[in-house]
Motif scaffolding. Structure first.
Motif, mmCIF file in Angstrom:
data_model
loop_
_atom_site.group_PDB
_atom_site.id
_atom_site.type_symbol
_atom_site.label_atom_id
_atom_site.label_comp_id
_atom_site.label_asym_id
_atom_site.label_seq_id
_atom_site.Cartn_x
_atom_site.Cartn_y
_atom_site.Cartn_z
ATOM 1 N N VAL A 124 0.955 -1.135 0.009
ATOM 2 C CA VAL A 124 -0.085 -0.138 -0.092
ATOM 3 C C VAL A 124 0.812 1.334 -0.038
ATOM 4 O O VAL A 124 0.694 2.247 -0.845
ATOM 5 C CB VAL A 124 -0.932 -0.117 1.312
ATOM 6 C CG1 VAL A 124 -1.462 1.222 1.524
ATOM 7 C CG2 VAL A 124 -2.027 -1.074 1.018
ATOM 8 N N TYR A 125 1.816 1.336 0.808
ATOM 9 C CA TYR A 125 2.860 2.617 0.862
ATOM 10 C C TYR A 125 4.112 2.354 -0.182
ATOM 11 O O TYR A 125 4.818 3.141 -0.030
ATOM 12 C CB TYR A 125 3.271 2.693 2.366
ATOM 13 C CG TYR A 125 2.220 2.844 3.297
ATOM 14 C CD1 TYR A 125 1.106 3.711 3.173
ATOM 15 C CD2 TYR A 125 2.146 1.935 4.372
ATOM 16 C CE1 TYR A 125 -0.136 3.980 3.907
ATOM 17 C CE2 TYR A 125 0.919 2.289 5.541
ATOM 18 C CZ TYR A 125 -0.057 3.212 5.055
ATOM 19 O OH TYR A 125 -0.692 3.361 6.043
ATOM 20 N N ARG B 97 6.514 -9.092 13.927
ATOM 21 C CA ARG B 97 5.242 -8.127 13.664
ATOM 22 C C ARG B 97 5.140 -7.990 12.173
ATOM 23 O O ARG B 97 6.154 -7.658 11.494
ATOM 24 C CB ARG B 97 5.555 -6.832 14.184
ATOM 25 C CG ARG B 97 4.268 -5.977 14.165
ATOM 26 C CD ARG B 97 4.390 -4.798 15.254
ATOM 27 N NE ARG B 97 4.333 -5.187 16.746
ATOM 28 C CZ ARG B 97 4.520 -4.287 17.468
ATOM 29 N NH1 ARG B 97 5.015 -3.161 17.473
ATOM 30 N NH2 ARG B 97 4.349 -4.443 18.814
ATOM 31 N N TYR B 98 3.683 -8.250 11.886
ATOM 32 C CA TYR B 98 3.414 -7.822 10.440
ATOM 33 C C TYR B 98 2.238 -6.686 10.346
ATOM 34 O O TYR B 98 1.511 -6.997 11.419
ATOM 35 C CB TYR B 98 2.980 -9.242 9.688
ATOM 36 C CG TYR B 98 4.141 -10.380 9.637
ATOM 37 C CD1 TYR B 98 4.828 -10.415 8.608
ATOM 38 C CD2 TYR B 98 4.527 -11.105 10.666
ATOM 39 C CE1 TYR B 98 5.763 -11.274 8.253
ATOM 40 C CE2 TYR B 98 5.435 -11.904 10.467
ATOM 41 C CZ TYR B 98 6.182 -11.951 9.111
ATOM 42 O OH TYR B 98 7.193 -13.132 9.069
ATOM 43 N N ARG B 99 2.199 -5.956 9.405
ATOM 44 C CA ARG B 99 1.155 -4.965 9.329
ATOM 45 C C ARG B 99 0.503 -4.839 8.017
ATOM 46 O O ARG B 99 1.250 -5.075 7.033
ATOM 47 C CB ARG B 99 1.760 -3.795 9.911
ATOM 48 C CG ARG B 99 2.889 -2.990 8.978
ATOM 49 C CD ARG B 99 3.705 -2.024 9.470
ATOM 50 N NE ARG B 99 4.955 -1.848 8.558
ATOM 51 C CZ ARG B 99 5.087 -0.601 8.060
ATOM 52 N NH1 ARG B 99 4.449 0.257 7.984
ATOM 53 N NH2 ARG B 99 5.971 -0.670 7.243
ATOM 54 N N ASP C 36 5.492 -6.922 4.235
ATOM 55 C CA ASP C 36 4.591 -6.783 5.457
ATOM 56 C C ASP C 36 5.161 -7.039 6.770
ATOM 57 O O ASP C 36 4.648 -6.631 7.577
ATOM 58 C CB ASP C 36 3.270 -7.631 5.115
ATOM 59 C CG ASP C 36 2.851 -7.291 3.786
ATOM 60 O OD1 ASP C 36 2.636 -6.485 3.358
ATOM 61 O OD2 ASP C 36 2.232 -8.474 3.423
ATOM 62 N N PHE C 37 6.355 -7.247 6.594
ATOM 63 C CA PHE C 37 7.110 -7.708 7.808
ATOM 64 C C PHE C 37 7.465 -6.316 8.392
ATOM 65 O O PHE C 37 8.286 -5.306 7.769
ATOM 66 C CB PHE C 37 8.516 -8.507 7.456
ATOM 67 C CG PHE C 37 9.498 -8.614 8.663
ATOM 68 C CD1 PHE C 37 8.876 -9.553 9.869
ATOM 69 C CD2 PHE C 37 10.448 -8.268 8.576
ATOM 70 C CE1 PHE C 37 9.691 -9.667 10.870
ATOM 71 C CE2 PHE C 37 11.304 -8.384 9.889
ATOM 72 C CZ PHE C 37 11.075 -9.145 10.925
ATOM 73 N N SER D 48 -11.276 1.318 4.112
ATOM 74 C CA SER D 48 -11.361 2.701 4.435
ATOM 75 C C SER D 48 -10.417 3.524 4.569
ATOM 76 O O SER D 48 -10.212 4.606 5.121
ATOM 77 C CB SER D 48 -11.886 2.479 6.045
ATOM 78 O OG SER D 48 -10.563 1.986 6.735
ATOM 79 N N ARG D 49 -9.341 3.237 3.686
ATOM 80 C CA ARG D 49 -8.046 3.847 3.388
ATOM 81 C C ARG D 49 -8.542 5.365 3.216
ATOM 82 O O ARG D 49 -8.942 5.847 2.516
ATOM 83 C CB ARG D 49 -7.328 3.507 2.426
ATOM 84 C CG ARG D 49 -5.953 4.164 2.282
ATOM 85 C CD ARG D 49 -4.811 3.571 1.841
ATOM 86 N NE ARG D 49 -3.556 3.915 2.005
ATOM 87 C CZ ARG D 49 -2.712 4.514 1.065
ATOM 88 N NH1 ARG D 49 -3.066 4.267 -0.262
ATOM 89 N NH2 ARG D 49 -1.724 5.079 1.294
#
Length: 101
Positions: free
Chosen positions: A64-65, A84-86, A74-75, A92-93
């Protein structure tokens, strides 16, 4: 709380109870709703967990970014007690209002 926020919180609760997952929750950035998952140290995000998240219109934050993930898509990083993954809620972006503290 919006219906979308409620849906994603319910998904986070369900995912947090899955094998191979330590925790899952939603968070807000300035304009986006994030979905975060932590797994045990040295482990990767289980494929069924990732598929569930993607099925709920969340996409990897790197995608996305438009970031290049060093340790895989995504790590978000290693922690003392996990990884952690995000993800970003693309449904709703941009709908959240930025604020100043």
């Amino acid at each position: 709380m919006s219906d979308r926020a409620t849906q994603l919180r319910a998904l986070a609760e369900e995912i947090a109870d899955r094998d191979g997952v330590q925790d899952a929750w939603t968070a807000k950035s300035f304009t986006d709703r994030l979905f975060v998952v932590e797994v045990p140290p040295g482990e990767s995000l289980p494929e069924p967990v990732e598929q569930s998240i993607l099925a709920h219109d969340c996409r990897g934050a790197d995608e996305v970014y438009e970031l290049d993930g060093v340790d895989g898509p995504d790590f978000a990083g290693d922690l003392d007690d996990g990884r952690r993954y995000r993800f970003v809620d693309v449904q709703s972006r941009g709908e959240l209002q930025p604020y100043v503290v």
